[in-house]
Design a protein around this motif. Structure first.
Motif, PDB file in Angstrom:
ATOM      1  N   MET A 199      57.056   4.217  15.197  1.00 19.92           N
ATOM      2  CA  MET A 199      57.432   5.291  15.260  1.00 19.92           C
ATOM      3  C   MET A 199      57.596   6.562  13.565  1.00 19.92           C
ATOM      4  O   MET A 199      58.020   7.280  13.712  1.00 19.92           O
ATOM      5  N   CYS A 200      56.780   6.220  12.783  1.00 17.52           N
ATOM      6  CA  CYS A 200      56.286   6.989  11.376  1.00 17.52           C
ATOM      7  C   CYS A 200      55.705   7.864  11.502  1.00 17.52           C
ATOM      8  O   CYS A 200      55.649   9.411  11.619  1.00 17.52           O
ATOM      9  N   ALA A 201      54.700   7.959  13.035  1.00 10.72           N
ATOM     10  CA  ALA A 201      53.827   8.415  13.799  1.00 10.72           C
ATOM     11  C   ALA A 201      54.818   9.653  14.570  1.00 10.72           C
ATOM     12  O   ALA A 201      54.055  11.002  14.497  1.00 10.72           O
ATOM     13  N   LEU A 229      62.439   6.369  21.618  1.00  7.17           N
ATOM     14  CA  LEU A 229      61.822   5.513  22.010  1.00  7.17           C
ATOM     15  C   LEU A 229      61.067   4.942  21.954  1.00  7.17           C
ATOM     16  O   LEU A 229      60.965   3.243  22.433  1.00  7.17           O
ATOM     17  N   ALA A 230      60.139   5.003  20.564  1.00  8.82           N
ATOM     18  CA  ALA A 230      59.600   4.109  19.799  1.00  8.82           C
ATOM     19  C   ALA A 230      60.433   3.232  19.094  1.00  8.82           C
ATOM     20  O   ALA A 230      60.086   1.900  18.870  1.00  8.82           O
ATOM     21  N   ASP A 231      61.419   3.609  18.903  1.00  3.55           N
ATOM     22  CA  ASP A 231      62.530   2.762  18.092  1.00  3.55           C
ATOM     23  C   ASP A 231      62.569   1.503  18.959  1.00  3.55           C
ATOM     24  O   ASP A 231      62.970   0.108  18.885  1.00  3.55           O
ATOM     25  N   THR A 232      62.949   1.770  20.648  1.00  2.00           N
ATOM     26  CA  THR A 232      63.754   0.584  21.536  1.00  2.00           C
ATOM     27  C   THR A 232      62.153  -0.064  21.616  1.00  2.00           C
ATOM     28  O   THR A 232      62.408  -1.223  21.943  1.00  2.00           O
ATOM     29  N   THR A 234      65.435   5.124   7.339  1.00  2.00           N
ATOM     30  CA  THR A 234      65.082   4.235   8.248  1.00  2.00           C
ATOM     31  C   THR A 234      63.591   3.588   8.107  1.00  2.00           C
ATOM     32  O   THR A 234      63.517   2.732   7.978  1.00  2.00           O
ATOM     33  N   ASN A 235      62.539   4.711   8.272  1.00  2.00           N
ATOM     34  CA  ASN A 235      61.669   3.825   8.236  1.00  2.00           C
ATOM     35  C   ASN A 235      60.941   3.130   7.483  1.00  2.00           C
ATOM     36  O   ASN A 235      60.475   1.876   7.264  1.00  2.00           O
ATOM     37  N   MET A 282      62.138  -4.446   5.344  1.00  2.00           N
ATOM     38  CA  MET A 282      62.104  -5.488   5.983  1.00  2.00           C
ATOM     39  C   MET A 282      59.990  -5.947   6.762  1.00  2.00           C
ATOM     40  O   MET A 282      60.988  -7.104   6.366  1.00  2.00           O
ATOM     41  N   ILE A 283      59.409  -5.673   6.709  1.00  3.98           N
ATOM     42  CA  ILE A 283      58.336  -6.100   6.604  1.00  3.98           C
ATOM     43  C   ILE A 283      57.724  -7.044   5.941  1.00  3.98           C
ATOM     44  O   ILE A 283      57.166  -7.999   6.330  1.00  3.98           O
TER      45      ILE A 283
END
Length: 217
Positions: A116-118, A128-131, A174-175, A181-182
Motif C-alpha cells: 500500500m505504501c509502495a 486495490l492493495a487496501d482490499t 491511513t498508511n 496498528m501492526i
C-alpha cells in the motif's frame, strides 16, 4: 508452456470493469456499444459479451428501454457494504487475537501495508492493495464460503473506497495508522489495534462525507 492469450471479450471486460471501479466511468454514466467499441478499438461482439458479463455482476444496469448505465452507489449501498465489512472483519480481527495469532498476522498484514505504501501515489492501485489487506484479515476464518462471499462484494467496496478517498480519506495518514496498528498487534494489544482499524476502515467518519458527495452529483 506459453500463456494462453486472452480473448477480445476478456480484454474488453477487464478494461471496462477497471474503468468502472476506478470511476473513469462514474456511477450513473450511460454506456453504449457504439461508445465502447470506438473507445476500445474493437468490434461490437466482444464488447457486447463483456457488457453482459458486467451486467451479471451488477456493475451495469439496464432500464425498461434497454439503455445501459453504470450502477449508481446509493446511501443504502454504502451502509450495507461498510456494515458487511465491519461485521466480518470485526469478528475476524478479534479471532486473530483470541487464537493467539496476533504476531503472525501482524507480519502478514504488514506485507500488504508495505505494498500500500509502495503504490500510495496511485489512488486506484492503493485502493486495490487496501482490499488485499482486508482479505488478509478475513483469511483467519479459513472458510471458503466467507472468502467467496467477501470477494463477490469487493468491486463495490473498491468503488465506495474510491469515493471515500475522494471525500477526505488521506492515504499517507491511513498508511501510518496501519503501521501503528501492526505495532499494537505485536504487543498483543487488541483494544488499541482494533480502534485504529475501526476508525480508518469501518463506517465511522466515512458515511456523511460520501453521502454528501453523492447528493451533490
Amino acid at each position: 508452456m506459453a500463456e494462453k492469450r486472452k480473448s477480445l471479450a476478456d480484454q474488453a471486460y477487464e478494461i471496462i470493469k477497471n474503468n468502472i471501479m476506478n470511476l473513469t466511468y462514474p456511477p450513473g454514466m450511460p454506456l453504449t456499444e457504439a461508445l465502447l467499441t470506438e473507445e476500445l478499438g474493437m468490434s461490437r461482439n466482444p464488447v457486447r459479451t463483456a457488457l453482459k458479463m458486467l451486467q451479471s455482476e451488477g456493475l451495469i444496469v439496464t432500464d425498461y428501454y434497454k439503455s445501459m448505465t453504470v450502477k449508481e452507489i446509493t446511501d443504502k449501498d454504502i451502509n450495507e457494504l461498510y456494515q458487511l465489512r465491519e461485521l466480518l472483519e470485526g469478528s475476524a480481527f478479534k479471532l486473530i487475537f483470541e487464537g493467539g495469532k496476533a504476531e503472525e498476522y501482524s507480519y502478514r498484514i504488514e506485507e500488504k501495508v508495505v505494498h500500500m505504501c509502495a503504490v500510495a501515489s496511485d489512488v486506484y492501485k492503493w485502493e486495490l492493495a487496501d482490499t488485499q489487506m482486508h482479505l488478509e484479515i478475513v483469511s483467519i476464518f479459513n472458510n471458503d464460503r466467507i472468502t467467496k462471499f467477501y470477494e463477490s462484494n469487493l468491486s463495490e467496496l473498491v468503488r465506495v473506497g474510491m469515493y471515500s478517498l475522494k471525500n477526505g480519506m488521506r492515504i499517507v495518514p491511513t498508511n501510518e495508522n496501519l503501521k501503528k496498528m501492526i505495532k499494537y498487534m505485536r504487543k498483543n494489544d487488541y483494544e488499541r489495534a482494533f480502534a485504529i482499524l475501526k476508525k480508518d476502515h469501518f463506517m465511522q467518519g466515512k458515511d456523511s462525507a460520501m453521502k454528501e458527495e453523492l447528493k451533490n452529483e
